[in-house]
Every structure is written in structure tokens, then in C-alpha cells.
Design a protein around this motif. Structure first.
Motif, PDB file in Angstrom:
ATOM      1  N   ASP A  31       0.808  -1.145   0.067  1.00 58.02           N
ATOM      2  CA  ASP A  31       0.093   0.139   0.115  1.00 58.02           C
ATOM      3  C   ASP A  31       0.932   1.231   0.122  1.00 58.02           C
ATOM      4  O   ASP A  31       2.085   1.224  -0.054  1.00 58.02           O
ATOM      5  CB  ASP A  31      -1.029   0.089   1.200  1.00 58.02           C
ATOM      6  CG  ASP A  31      -0.295   0.109   2.535  1.00 58.02           C
ATOM      7  OD1 ASP A  31       0.901   0.395   2.394  1.00 58.02           O
ATOM      8  OD2 ASP A  31      -1.108  -0.145   3.491  1.00 58.02           O
ATOM      9  N   ALA A  37      -1.695  -4.671   1.708  1.00 60.54           N
ATOM     10  CA  ALA A  37      -2.944  -4.487   1.871  1.00 60.54           C
ATOM     11  C   ALA A  37      -3.869  -5.089   0.758  1.00 60.54           C
ATOM     12  O   ALA A  37      -3.353  -5.374  -0.276  1.00 60.54           O
ATOM     13  CB  ALA A  37      -3.202  -2.934   1.623  1.00 60.54           C
ATOM     14  N   HIS A  39      -7.884  -4.944  -0.774  1.00 62.68           N
ATOM     15  CA  HIS A  39      -8.944  -4.022  -0.622  1.00 62.68           C
ATOM     16  C   HIS A  39     -10.268  -4.886  -0.449  1.00 62.68           C
ATOM     17  O   HIS A  39     -10.486  -5.885  -1.433  1.00 62.68           O
ATOM     18  CB  HIS A  39      -8.930  -3.353  -2.233  1.00 62.68           C
ATOM     19  CG  HIS A  39      -7.787  -2.622  -2.138  1.00 62.68           C
ATOM     20  ND1 HIS A  39      -6.453  -2.955  -2.440  1.00 62.68           N
ATOM     21  CD2 HIS A  39      -7.600  -1.223  -2.090  1.00 62.68           C
ATOM     22  CE1 HIS A  39      -5.819  -2.059  -2.388  1.00 62.68           C
ATOM     23  NE2 HIS A  39      -6.271  -0.864  -2.248  1.00 62.68           N
ATOM     24  N   CYS A  41     -14.833  -4.230  -0.189  1.00 57.81           N
ATOM     25  CA  CYS A  41     -15.999  -3.367  -0.289  1.00 57.81           C
ATOM     26  C   CYS A  41     -16.885  -4.095   0.399  1.00 57.81           C
ATOM     27  O   CYS A  41     -17.507  -5.206   0.106  1.00 57.81           O
ATOM     28  CB  CYS A  41     -16.373  -3.012  -1.817  1.00 57.81           C
ATOM     29  SG  CYS A  41     -18.032  -2.256  -1.783  1.00 57.81           S
ATOM     30  N   ILE A  78     -10.639   3.330   3.518  1.00 58.35           N
ATOM     31  CA  ILE A  78     -10.532   4.011   2.197  1.00 58.35           C
ATOM     32  C   ILE A  78     -11.499   4.932   1.903  1.00 58.35           C
ATOM     33  O   ILE A  78     -11.133   6.402   1.691  1.00 58.35           O
ATOM     34  CB  ILE A  78     -10.475   3.393   0.935  1.00 58.35           C
ATOM     35  CG1 ILE A  78      -9.060   2.075   1.379  1.00 58.35           C
ATOM     36  CG2 ILE A  78     -10.057   3.792  -0.229  1.00 58.35           C
ATOM     37  CD1 ILE A  78      -7.757   2.716   1.401  1.00 58.35           C
ATOM     38  N   ILE A  93     -15.286   1.071   1.853  1.00 57.96           N
ATOM     39  CA  ILE A  93     -14.262   0.516   1.052  1.00 57.96           C
ATOM     40  C   ILE A  93     -12.815   0.384   2.121  1.00 57.96           C
ATOM     41  O   ILE A  93     -12.770   1.553   2.571  1.00 57.96           O
ATOM     42  CB  ILE A  93     -13.988   1.169  -0.160  1.00 57.96           C
ATOM     43  CG1 ILE A  93     -15.206   0.998  -1.242  1.00 57.96           C
ATOM     44  CG2 ILE A  93     -12.642   0.512  -0.957  1.00 57.96           C
ATOM     45  CD1 ILE A  93     -15.161   1.684  -2.637  1.00 57.96           C
ATOM     46  N   PHE A  94     -12.414  -0.604   2.202  1.00 58.26           N
ATOM     47  CA  PHE A  94     -11.351  -0.576   3.194  1.00 58.26           C
ATOM     48  C   PHE A  94     -10.137  -1.552   2.707  1.00 58.26           C
ATOM     49  O   PHE A  94     -10.430  -2.361   1.855  1.00 58.26           O
ATOM     50  CB  PHE A  94     -11.662  -0.805   4.637  1.00 58.26           C
ATOM     51  CG  PHE A  94     -12.318  -2.425   4.575  1.00 58.26           C
ATOM     52  CD1 PHE A  94     -11.852  -3.368   5.180  1.00 58.26           C
ATOM     53  CD2 PHE A  94     -13.711  -2.412   4.343  1.00 58.26           C
ATOM     54  CE1 PHE A  94     -12.367  -4.491   5.316  1.00 58.26           C
ATOM     55  CE2 PHE A  94     -14.321  -3.664   4.595  1.00 58.26           C
ATOM     56  CZ  PHE A  94     -13.744  -4.828   5.109  1.00 58.26           C
ATOM     57  N   ASP A  95      -8.854  -1.391   3.342  1.00 56.72           N
ATOM     58  CA  ASP A  95      -7.749  -2.187   3.202  1.00 56.72           C
ATOM     59  C   ASP A  95      -7.723  -3.006   4.453  1.00 56.72           C
ATOM     60  O   ASP A  95      -7.645  -2.537   5.643  1.00 56.72           O
ATOM     61  CB  ASP A  95      -6.668  -1.642   2.807  1.00 56.72           C
ATOM     62  CG  ASP A  95      -6.415  -1.031   1.640  1.00 56.72           C
ATOM     63  OD1 ASP A  95      -7.207  -1.202   0.533  1.00 56.72           O
ATOM     64  OD2 ASP A  95      -5.483   0.123   1.275  1.00 56.72           O
ATOM     65  N   ARG A 122     -14.076  -8.705  -2.363  1.00 61.08           N
ATOM     66  CA  ARG A 122     -12.676  -8.458  -2.474  1.00 61.08           C
ATOM     67  C   ARG A 122     -12.381  -7.869  -3.833  1.00 61.08           C
ATOM     68  O   ARG A 122     -12.798  -8.176  -4.758  1.00 61.08           O
ATOM     69  CB  ARG A 122     -12.003  -9.805  -2.504  1.00 61.08           C
ATOM     70  CG  ARG A 122     -10.448  -9.768  -2.833  1.00 61.08           C
ATOM     71  CD  ARG A 122      -9.617  -9.208  -1.771  1.00 61.08           C
ATOM     72  NE  ARG A 122      -8.109  -9.451  -2.118  1.00 61.08           N
ATOM     73  CZ  ARG A 122      -7.382  -8.864  -2.907  1.00 61.08           C
ATOM     74  NH1 ARG A 122      -7.828  -7.679  -3.255  1.00 61.08           N
ATOM     75  NH2 ARG A 122      -5.990  -9.150  -2.955  1.00 61.08           N
ATOM     76  N   LEU A 123     -12.049  -6.632  -3.560  1.00 59.63           N
ATOM     77  CA  LEU A 123     -11.690  -5.902  -4.776  1.00 59.63           C
ATOM     78  C   LEU A 123      -9.890  -5.804  -5.291  1.00 59.63           C
ATOM     79  O   LEU A 123      -9.414  -6.122  -4.290  1.00 59.63           O
ATOM     80  CB  LEU A 123     -11.820  -4.465  -4.354  1.00 59.63           C
ATOM     81  CG  LEU A 123     -13.111  -4.151  -3.954  1.00 59.63           C
ATOM     82  CD1 LEU A 123     -13.188  -2.320  -3.559  1.00 59.63           C
ATOM     83  CD2 LEU A 123     -14.201  -4.110  -4.934  1.00 59.63           C
ATOM     84  N   THR A 125      -7.013  -4.737  -7.588  1.00 55.30           N
ATOM     85  CA  THR A 125      -6.306  -3.404  -8.122  1.00 55.30           C
ATOM     86  C   THR A 125      -6.184  -4.088  -9.646  1.00 55.30           C
ATOM     87  O   THR A 125      -6.135  -4.932  -9.985  1.00 55.30           O
ATOM     88  CB  THR A 125      -5.210  -3.077  -7.445  1.00 55.30           C
ATOM     89  OG1 THR A 125      -4.194  -4.029  -7.610  1.00 55.30           O
ATOM     90  CG2 THR A 125      -5.319  -2.473  -5.993  1.00 55.30           C
TER      91      THR A 125
END
Length: 148
Positions: A31, A37, A39, A41, A78, A93-95, A122-123, A125
Motif C-alpha cells: 500500500d 493491503a 481491498h 467493499c 479508504i 471500502i477498506f484495506d 474482495r476488490l 487493483t
């Protein structure tokens, strides 16, 4: 997170018992602070009880409550949004450094009666998706779809 950051294979041997708890995470990226990290949601509808509590104190700051919980789990908030989907809803939205923490956060919020009809996603990148696509390209020949 900068585009083009290299893939990182993270290996951890930290354990509270001192016996070593080896974990390998093939989809972790640094991160902005140099930590690991993932991500997530979290979205859901406020329960009637939560909506009534918010209406009784309309200046309440749910962002602070979300941030406190996520930070207690070792993560970082986030962003947080309110939505009007099937009633008053929320999206956070968080890490987190450990993927098992995200469902724990979700469980705490649901058990407290704050939200219902929850989705935890799970997001990835774009750097992570690039690695996923590379793996899929290599694995494609090993799979036979139904009827083949």
C-alpha cells in the motif's frame, strides 16, 4: 497505489504462540505506506433499528465508527458512501493486511444489528488483475469445459 508496481509474494512467520504461523499471500501488493493491503467493499442496508437510531441523532458520524472498527482490525478505511438502494444503505471500502479479518469485520457489524443484506467483495487493483490474467492464460490449456 502507483500503477506498474511489481507483484509481491508475501511470506509471514509471525505467531503469537512463537511456533511460527507461515502464510503465503500471492495477491498482496504494497500500500502507500509500504505495508500489505487487500481491498474489500462491504455494502448493506441499514436495519430499521439502525435507521431509527440515526434519525434520533441525525448528526451522528458513522464514518468514525467504521474507521475505529477497521483500524482495530489492523486495516485502513479508504472511503465510505451512503446509498439509496432498497432503502438507506452504506458502502465501505477498506484495506486489511489479512483476508480473514474482512469477514470478521462484517460479522461484528451484522451481529450488532447495524446492517442487513450484506455483501462483502474482495476488490482487485489493476496490477493484481494483470497477474490474475497471466495465471489464467497459463492455466487455460489445462481445463476442459463440459461437453469437450
Amino acid at each position: 497505489m502507483a500503477i506498474g508496481r511489481p507483484f509481491l509474494l508475501h511470506f509471514s512467520t509471525k505467531s503469537s504462540s512463537g511456533l511460527g504461523d507461515a502464510r503465503v499471500n500471492a495477491f498482496s501488493f504494497p500500500d502507500n505506506d509500504g505495508g500489505i493491503a487487500m481491498h474489500f467493499c462491504l455494502s448493506g442496508e441499514y436495519t430499521p433499528r439502525a435507521i431509527n437510531n440515526i434519525m434520533e441523532n441525525p448528526t451522528t458520524n458513522r464514518l468514525e465508527a467504521a474507521e475505529k472498527l477497521i483500524e482495530a482490525a489492523g486495516g485502513k478505511l479508504i472511503s465510505m458512501y451512503s446509498m439509496a438502494v432498497d432503502g438507506p444503505s452504506v458502502m465501505v471500502i477498506f484495506d486489511v493486511p489479512d483476508p480473514t479479518v474482512a469477514p470478521a469485520i462484517t460479522g461484528v457489524v451484522v451481529a450488532a444489528g447495524a446492517i442487513q443484506n450484506v455483501k462483502l467483495v474482495r476488490l482487485f487493483t489493476q496490477d493484481e488483475i494483470k497477474v490474475v490474467r497471466q495465471h489464467a492464460a497459463k492455466l487455460k490449456a489445462a481445463y476442459s469445459p463440459p461437453g469437450s
